[in-house]
Each structure stands twice: as structure tokens, then as C-alpha cells.
Design an enzyme around this catalytic site. Structure first.
Site, mmCIF file in Angstrom:
data_model
loop_
_atom_site.group_PDB
_atom_site.id
_atom_site.type_symbol
_atom_site.label_atom_id
_atom_site.label_comp_id
_atom_site.label_asym_id
_atom_site.label_seq_id
_atom_site.Cartn_x
_atom_site.Cartn_y
_atom_site.Cartn_z
ATOM 1 N N ARG A 53 0.590 -0.863 0.028
ATOM 2 C CA ARG A 53 0.020 -0.042 0.228
ATOM 3 C C ARG A 53 1.250 1.177 -0.058
ATOM 4 O O ARG A 53 0.574 2.470 -0.786
ATOM 5 C CB ARG A 53 -1.117 0.208 1.637
ATOM 6 C CG ARG A 53 -1.423 1.489 1.653
ATOM 7 C CD ARG A 53 -3.393 1.393 2.902
ATOM 8 N NE ARG A 53 -2.877 0.142 3.423
ATOM 9 C CZ ARG A 53 -1.795 0.730 4.213
ATOM 10 N NH1 ARG A 53 -1.343 2.021 4.615
ATOM 11 N NH2 ARG A 53 -1.882 -0.130 5.884
ATOM 12 N N TYR A 105 -16.741 17.167 -15.055
ATOM 13 C CA TYR A 105 -17.032 16.620 -14.843
ATOM 14 C C TYR A 105 -18.086 15.849 -13.720
ATOM 15 O O TYR A 105 -18.346 16.499 -12.789
ATOM 16 C CB TYR A 105 -16.078 15.476 -14.577
ATOM 17 C CG TYR A 105 -15.642 13.799 -14.255
ATOM 18 C CD1 TYR A 105 -16.652 12.997 -15.109
ATOM 19 C CD2 TYR A 105 -15.675 13.200 -12.887
ATOM 20 C CE1 TYR A 105 -16.926 11.816 -14.873
ATOM 21 C CE2 TYR A 105 -15.838 11.815 -12.589
ATOM 22 C CZ TYR A 105 -16.579 11.145 -14.050
ATOM 23 O OH TYR A 105 -17.090 9.556 -14.269
ATOM 24 N N ASP A 179 -7.774 19.580 -13.376
ATOM 25 C CA ASP A 179 -8.327 18.001 -13.970
ATOM 26 C C ASP A 179 -8.007 17.775 -15.790
ATOM 27 O O ASP A 179 -8.397 18.510 -16.713
ATOM 28 C CB ASP A 179 -9.806 17.952 -14.145
ATOM 29 C CG ASP A 179 -10.290 16.118 -14.325
ATOM 30 O OD1 ASP A 179 -9.128 15.824 -15.135
ATOM 31 O OD2 ASP A 179 -11.390 16.131 -13.618
ATOM 32 N N LYS A 204 -8.858 7.049 -18.591
ATOM 33 C CA LYS A 204 -9.804 7.394 -20.398
ATOM 34 C C LYS A 204 -8.099 7.344 -21.169
ATOM 35 O O LYS A 204 -7.747 6.129 -21.205
ATOM 36 C CB LYS A 204 -10.335 9.394 -19.916
ATOM 37 C CG LYS A 204 -10.598 9.237 -18.916
ATOM 38 C CD LYS A 204 -11.988 8.540 -19.320
ATOM 39 C CE LYS A 204 -12.815 8.126 -17.737
ATOM 40 N NZ LYS A 204 -14.025 9.342 -16.979
HETATM 41 C C1 PLP Z 1 -14.126 9.898 -16.026
HETATM 42 C C2 PLP Z 1 -13.924 11.116 -15.475
HETATM 43 C C3 PLP Z 1 -12.452 11.451 -13.572
HETATM 44 C C4 PLP Z 1 -13.535 10.090 -12.929
HETATM 45 O O1 PLP Z 1 -11.990 9.083 -13.457
HETATM 46 P P1 PLP Z 1 -12.519 7.641 -12.483
HETATM 47 O O2 PLP Z 1 -11.481 7.094 -13.216
HETATM 48 O O3 PLP Z 1 -13.699 7.941 -13.890
HETATM 49 O O4 PLP Z 1 -12.920 7.753 -11.115
HETATM 50 C C5 PLP Z 1 -12.708 12.648 -13.415
HETATM 51 N N1 PLP Z 1 -12.613 13.912 -14.459
HETATM 52 C C6 PLP Z 1 -12.759 13.576 -15.459
HETATM 53 C C7 PLP Z 1 -13.102 14.682 -16.552
HETATM 54 C C8 PLP Z 1 -13.090 12.425 -16.097
HETATM 55 O O5 PLP Z 1 -13.707 12.363 -17.517
#
Ligand code: PLP
Length: 392
Positions: A53, A105, A179, A204
Site C-alpha cells: 500500500r 465532470y 483535471d 481515459k
Molecule cells: C472519468 C473522469 C473522471 C473520474 O475518473 P474515474 O477514473 O472514472 O474515477 C474525472 N474527471 C474527468 C474529466 C473524467 O472524464
């Protein structure tokens, strides 16, 4: 366009992926061990691992590669993009004030509205394309500016350098976090523009193959990194070694994949903009995009995401989406090699209240594309044939 850092592609392939010193394996092995032998109590092996961890070889390797990709000095990997946001939020206390975008998001909105606000956090949701509006929202106790650019799903672009400068002028200790999921570090590096933290949903574009859920952050601030690393270990919001292995493998081809996402999306955006059944297209690479100049200045590519509004209403959007044959798949998420298509009002953004959706332009005729890296002619063909099924 902002140039890529020197050797982005080479670093993504080699940093954290040096041949294994014991076996010479060109790809470092998947290390599933949850615990590590010590030479004497409290004295680990030179690699420094004790319990997985806290650190393990695959996560450390991936974190080194992400730090380089984001032009940072330190990075941390998390169990998801959502866990990354939640861990960053642990830096704050409920009397702190937070400013964020009004079009971020859905999962981040859910965290802010349904996890943080009920605990007493005060959060201002503003249009971050408007620097004056953001500045006006700052309070003496504003501790975090959480930005997302381009936004989801309407792809509005915010000026990271101007916003970070305004935030730090207001309070040098205010954290500016971006982000970066929609563009990936290949197309945008917020730390170079003055952000303190860059966060990605690795699920993504970075992992890129729709088979991993993971998150990561990067920073250039050593003290901030140490605090976040403490929180990562204390909370335990860590990814598995196997997910780190897969995400690291994905990162190695990010430059090659992103170049194709960018060029395919540019061509598809132009095709849609010229189509008589399409009312409007939002793609930062189009001259018609309201912040095209800004995107061209602060990004090194325009990305693989396109949003467009069909002429007509929900009935026509259904006619179109039901006629999709492939390579598009009707599904949520984005950023994989596969092209995905979705209807935000019913799918990803259904939890956004109807009046807020209306205010943001998320109408029933809005369709979001994650343009994959299949042959662009096949991608265009699928959209063209499905548009023939729209009877206005
Ligand atoms: C998918 C996404 C998230 C969250 O990510 P997860 O890996 O699904 O928890 C945060 N910000 C954006 C812009 C996203 O597309």
C-alpha cells in the site's frame, strides 16, 4: 501551439521502464507481492519497499513516468480519478472555501455537492472561461481552485495561466488543481502554466484501452507531494500493481495514440460542421470554437473529444444513435482506442438537474463523441450513414 517537452514520447517509453537489474527483462516484471523482506528490522532492501500500500515497484515506476509526462517532479497514482480528487480534498478543512467550474465532470460535481458540501465546505461553481468571474468568487479563505479544461461535455476552454496567476495573486497559498483528463499530458501540461497540481483519470487517454480504472496526480511542489503521499498511504486509495502495469503500458503509446486522436477528431469535426443535419459543433480545433485562439496557445493538440448538437430534438437524437453501426459503440467513458458515442442528457449527465443542463446547453439533441484511432474513413462513414436515418 505550446511545443511538447523535449522527448515526451521517449520519456513515456523509457522512464520507469528501465531493464530489470536482476534479470535484464526489458519490461519490468509485474510484482504482485504485498510485502517485502527486510535485511534487519526497519531496514528494507535498497529499493525501499516494505508494504505494497505504501509503495510497490509497478506503482513507483508508473508514477515516475507520469511525473515526466506532466513536466512535474513528483507523481502519485490512485485507485481512480475520483479517488485522486477525494484525496486532494483531504488537504482541506470544512471552513475552507473552494472555487470550481460550473461545467465539470459529473462525478466531480457529485463529490462537491453530495460529499463535501454536506460536511460544511462552501463551494462556488462559476464559469471558469471568465477570469473576472473566478476572481470575484475568491474569498479570504479560498484554498482550492479546481479547474477542468476543456469542460465536459460542452468543451469550453479556460485560461490556466491567467487563472493560476489570479489565484496566486489573491493568496499565494491557494492550490490550483487542473483535471487534465480530456486532453492528457500529451496535449496539455498545466504545471507548465502555473498550476500546483494536475490530476488525470488514467482510465481515459493515459491507459487508453478501456480496460483500467485508475487516477494520478503530478506536482512540482515537494512539500505538497509529501503531504499527498502521506494521505495516499493513510487513506489507502491505491491502485493494484496489475492496473499500474497496464496503465504504464498504455502510457508508452500515448504520444502515438494522441496524435491519431487529434487528427481523426479534427477531420470528424470538420465533417460534422459541414453536415446539413448538424446544428453546431464544439471542438477546440475548429476556428468557430469561441476559445480556439486560447486552445491553440495553451495546448499542444486539440484532443479526441467532440460535442455536437443535431438539428431536431430527442426523437432525432434517438434515430441517429440507434442507427450507429460501428466502429462507434454507444457507451459512457472516453479516451480509449475505440470510438465511443453517447447522449449526455440521458447517460453521463443525467444526474445534473434539468434546469442546470439547460443553462449549460446540454440539450436533448447534444451528442458527445470520443473519437478513437480506427481508420478515420470508417469513423466518418458510420456517422454519415447514421445521419441519413435522421428524419427532420
Ligand atoms: C472519468 C473522469 C473522471 C473520474 O475518473 P474515474 O477514473 O472514472 O474515477 C474525472 N474527471 C474527468 C474529466 C473524467 O472524464
Amino acid at each position: 501551439m505550446l511545443p511538447l517537452p523535449r522527448s515526451f514520447a521517449t520519456n513515456a517509453i523509457h522512464i520507469g521502464s528501465e531493464p530489470d537489474p536482476h534479470t535484464g527483462a526489458v519490461v519490468p516484471p509485474l510484482s504482485l507481492s504485498s510485502t517485502f523482506a527486510q535485511k534487519s528490522p526497519g531496514v528494507p532492501f535498497p529499493a525501499g519497499h516494505e508494504y505494497a500500500r505504501t509503495s510497490n515497484p509497478n506503482r513507483i515506476a508508473f508514477e515516475r513516468a507520469i511525473a515526466a509526462a506532466e513536466a512535474g517532479t513528483h507523481a502519485l497514482a490512485f485507485a481512480s480519478g475520483s479517488a485522486t480528487l477525494a484525496t486532494i480534498f483531504e488537504l482541506l478543512v470544512p471552513s475552507d472555501h473552494v472555487v470550481t467550474g460550473d461545467d465539470i465532470y459529473g462525478g466531480s460535481t457529485r463529490y462537491f455537492r453530495r460529499v463535501a458540501m454536506p460536511k460544511g465546505f462552501e463551494i462556488a461553481f462559476v464559469d471558469t472561461t471568465d477570469v473576472a468571474a473566478v476572481t470575484a468568487a475568491f474569498k479570504p479563505n479560498t484554498k482550492l481552485l479546481w479547474l477542468e479544461t476543456p469542460t465536459n461535455p460542452t468543451l469550453k476552454v479556460s485560461d490556466i495561466a491567467a487563472l493560476a496567476a489570479a489565484a496566486h495573486r489573491h493568496n499565494p497559498a491557494m492550490l490550483v488543481a487542473v483535471d487534465n483528463t480530456f486532453l492528457s499530458p500529451f496535449n496539455q501540461r498545466p504545471l507548465e502554466l502555473g498550476a500546483d497540481i494536475v490530476s488525470n483519470s488514467v482510465s481515459k487517454f493515459i491507459a487508453g484501452h478501456d480496460d483500467v480504472v485508475m487516477g494520478a496526480l503530478a506536482t512540482r511542489n515537494e512539500a505538497l507531494f509529501q503531504r499527498l503521499k502521506f494521505l495516499q498511504n493513510a487513506i489507502g486509495s491505491v491502485p493494484s500493481p496489475f492496473d499500474c502495469f497496464l496503465a504504464h503500458r498504455g502510457l508508452k503509446t500515448l504520444a502515438a495514440r494522441m496524435a491519431l486522436h487529434n487528427s481523426n477528431a479534427q477531420r470528424i469535426a470538420a465533417f460534422l460542421e459541414a453536415h446539413p443535419k448538424v446544428a453546431r459543433v464544439a471542438y477546440p480545433g475548429l476556428k468557430s470554437h469561441p476559445q480556439h485562439e486560447l486552445a491553440a496557445r495553451q495546448q499542444s493538440g486539440f484532443g479526441g473529444m467532440i460535442t455536437f448538437w443535431l438539428k431536431g430534438d430527442l426523437k432525432h437524437a434517438r434515430q441517429f444513435l440507434e442507427a450507429i453501426k460501428g466502429p462507434f459503440t454507444l457507451a459512457e467513458s472516453l479516451g480509449g482506442v475505440e470510438s465511443l458515442i453517447e447522449h449526455p442528457a440521458i447517460m453521463t449527465h443525467s444526474s445534473v438537474p434539468a434546469e442546470q443542463r439547460a443553462a449549460l446547453g446540454i440539450s436533448d439533441s447534444l451528442v458527445r463523441l470520443s473519437v478513437g484511432i480506427e481508420d478515420v474513413a470508417d469513423i466518418e462513414c458510420d456517422l454519415a450513414q447514421a445521419l441519413e436515418h435522421v428524419h427532420l
